[in-house]
Design a protein around this motif. Structure first.
Motif, PDB file in Angstrom:
ATOM      1  N   GLU A 156      -2.637  -6.517  -1.107  1.00 13.19           N
ATOM      2  CA  GLU A 156      -2.184  -5.396  -0.172  1.00 13.19           C
ATOM      3  C   GLU A 156      -3.012  -5.580   1.019  1.00 13.19           C
ATOM      4  O   GLU A 156      -3.366  -6.573   1.435  1.00 13.19           O
ATOM      5  CB  GLU A 156      -2.582  -3.943  -1.011  1.00 13.19           C
ATOM      6  N   TYR A 205      -7.513  -4.374  -4.075  1.00 15.21           N
ATOM      7  CA  TYR A 205      -8.176  -5.885  -3.582  1.00 15.21           C
ATOM      8  C   TYR A 205      -9.069  -6.212  -4.985  1.00 15.21           C
ATOM      9  O   TYR A 205      -8.988  -7.304  -5.075  1.00 15.21           O
ATOM     10  CB  TYR A 205      -8.706  -5.589  -2.429  1.00 15.21           C
ATOM     11  N   THR A 226       1.040  -1.256  -0.016  1.00 15.27           N
ATOM     12  CA  THR A 226      -0.017   0.181   0.116  1.00 15.27           C
ATOM     13  C   THR A 226       0.981   1.221  -0.028  1.00 15.27           C
ATOM     14  O   THR A 226       0.502   2.242  -0.728  1.00 15.27           O
ATOM     15  CB  THR A 226      -1.015  -0.071   1.344  1.00 15.27           C
ATOM     16  N   LYS A 249      -6.580   5.801   1.134  1.00 19.19           N
ATOM     17  CA  LYS A 249      -7.875   4.832   1.138  1.00 19.19           C
ATOM     18  C   LYS A 249      -8.208   4.315  -0.067  1.00 19.19           C
ATOM     19  O   LYS A 249      -8.765   3.053  -0.148  1.00 19.19           O
ATOM     20  CB  LYS A 249      -8.958   5.835   1.859  1.00 19.19           C
ATOM     21  N   TYR A 286      -4.718   1.872   8.425  1.00 22.69           N
ATOM     22  CA  TYR A 286      -5.058   2.952   7.819  1.00 22.69           C
ATOM     23  C   TYR A 286      -5.027   4.335   8.160  1.00 22.69           C
ATOM     24  O   TYR A 286      -4.625   5.345   8.007  1.00 22.69           O
ATOM     25  CB  TYR A 286      -6.336   2.868   6.926  1.00 22.69           C
ATOM     26  N   ALA A 294      -6.860   0.968  -1.355  1.00 25.16           N
ATOM     27  CA  ALA A 294      -7.832  -0.704  -0.946  1.00 25.16           C
ATOM     28  C   ALA A 294      -8.451  -0.974  -2.285  1.00 25.16           C
ATOM     29  O   ALA A 294      -8.660  -2.403  -2.221  1.00 25.16           O
ATOM     30  CB  ALA A 294      -8.611  -0.214   0.096  1.00 25.16           C
ATOM     31  N   LEU A 323      -5.950  -4.642   2.585  1.00 25.48           N
ATOM     32  CA  LEU A 323      -7.226  -5.041   2.642  1.00 25.48           C
ATOM     33  C   LEU A 323      -7.231  -6.501   2.279  1.00 25.48           C
ATOM     34  O   LEU A 323      -8.023  -7.496   2.589  1.00 25.48           O
ATOM     35  CB  LEU A 323      -7.981  -4.191   1.890  1.00 25.48           C
ATOM     36  N   ASN A 324      -6.625  -6.892   1.358  1.00 29.65           N
ATOM     37  CA  ASN A 324      -6.428  -8.482   0.891  1.00 29.65           C
ATOM     38  C   ASN A 324      -6.078  -9.390   1.811  1.00 29.65           C
ATOM     39  O   ASN A 324      -6.605 -10.339   2.229  1.00 29.65           O
ATOM     40  CB  ASN A 324      -5.514  -8.369  -0.395  1.00 29.65           C
ATOM     41  N   ALA A 355      -6.794  -3.716  10.255  1.00 31.61           N
ATOM     42  CA  ALA A 355      -6.529  -2.892   8.992  1.00 31.61           C
ATOM     43  C   ALA A 355      -6.980  -1.418   9.160  1.00 31.61           C
ATOM     44  O   ALA A 355      -6.375  -0.401   8.592  1.00 31.61           O
ATOM     45  CB  ALA A 355      -7.376  -3.723   7.721  1.00 31.61           C
TER      46      ALA A 355
END
Length: 219
Positions: free
Chosen positions: A173, A167, A20, A161, A198, A164, A175-176, A194
């Motif tokens: 990344e 994904y 990310t 943000k 962030y 994300a 969120l994945n 997560a």
């Protein structure tokens, strides 16, 4: 939500956060200069250049970022004749999509910054004997940057943000990794972790831009 479990999932999720952050840095470093170049093209007296710039901004701002990512990751290779030469790994393709998308937004931000500068500044620069390049570098850019900085800060935080969305194109990344852990362990704790990561990233960015704003006396 045990501490041991959080420590267990923290390693893989931080690995995702590294992707990310890498994407964020690539996009910021390349999209800001791109946006400035597009702004200059849009202000150009050469009609074809201005038309290309305005069309680019309209398309990139008028279509969803997710759709653009899907096009660069899966659509480019399907273009007849040249598609086979446009095959890229998904991270590279997604990075290109982000750069072009955010370049368009930064172009509009810089355009707003230029419009805020009084035309008398240009006339005064001519009277002082400054060349066009000196006027741009010493007078216009400095003032444009001050005006555009708050909007650039907001757009940069939005970028954190928006990463994300990787994904959706199967790039591993943050969120994945969180979604994988949720499906495996049947708990929403990874989503909470997560979210905290962030928030920490956006906090660092917010503090950085606040420092810049204070330096340029916005407050």
């Amino acid at each position: 939500m045990s501490l041991d479990y959080i420590i267990k999932i923290a390693g893989p999720m931080l690995e995702g956060a590294r992707t990310t952050i890498l994407l964020f840095l690539i996009v910021i470093v390349l999209s800001i200069p791109l946006g400035f170049v597009v702004t200059l093209m849009a202000k150009s007296t050469m009609k074809p250049l201005a038309w290309i710039a305005h069309s680019y901004i309209y398309v990139m701002r008028g279509t969803p970022l997710l759709l653009q990512l899907l096009f660069f990751c899966f659509g480019l290779p399907q273009i007849p004749v040249i598609g086979e030469y446009l095959v890229m790994d998904r991270f590279t393709a997604a990075s290109l999509g982000f750069i072009l998308n955010y370049g368009a937004y930064f172009a509009e931000i810089f355009r707003g910054g230029l419009l805020s500068i009084d035309k008398g500044q240009f006339e005064a620069s001519k009277v002082l004997g400054l060349s066009k390049w000196q006027t741009l570098r010493k007078v216009i850019l400095a003032q444009m940057f001050r005006v555009a900085l708050p909007a650039v800060a907001n757009e940069s935080i939005s970028l954190v943000k928006d990463t994300a969305l990787l994904y959706a194109v199967a790039v591993p990344e943050l969120l994945n990794y969180a979604k994988t852990a949720v499906n495996r362990d049947f708990t929403v704790t990874p989503f909470v972790v997560a979210g905290v990561i962030y928030l920490l990233m956006t906090l660092v960015l917010t503090l950085f831009f606040k420092t810049l704003e204070k330096r340029f006396k916005f407050e």
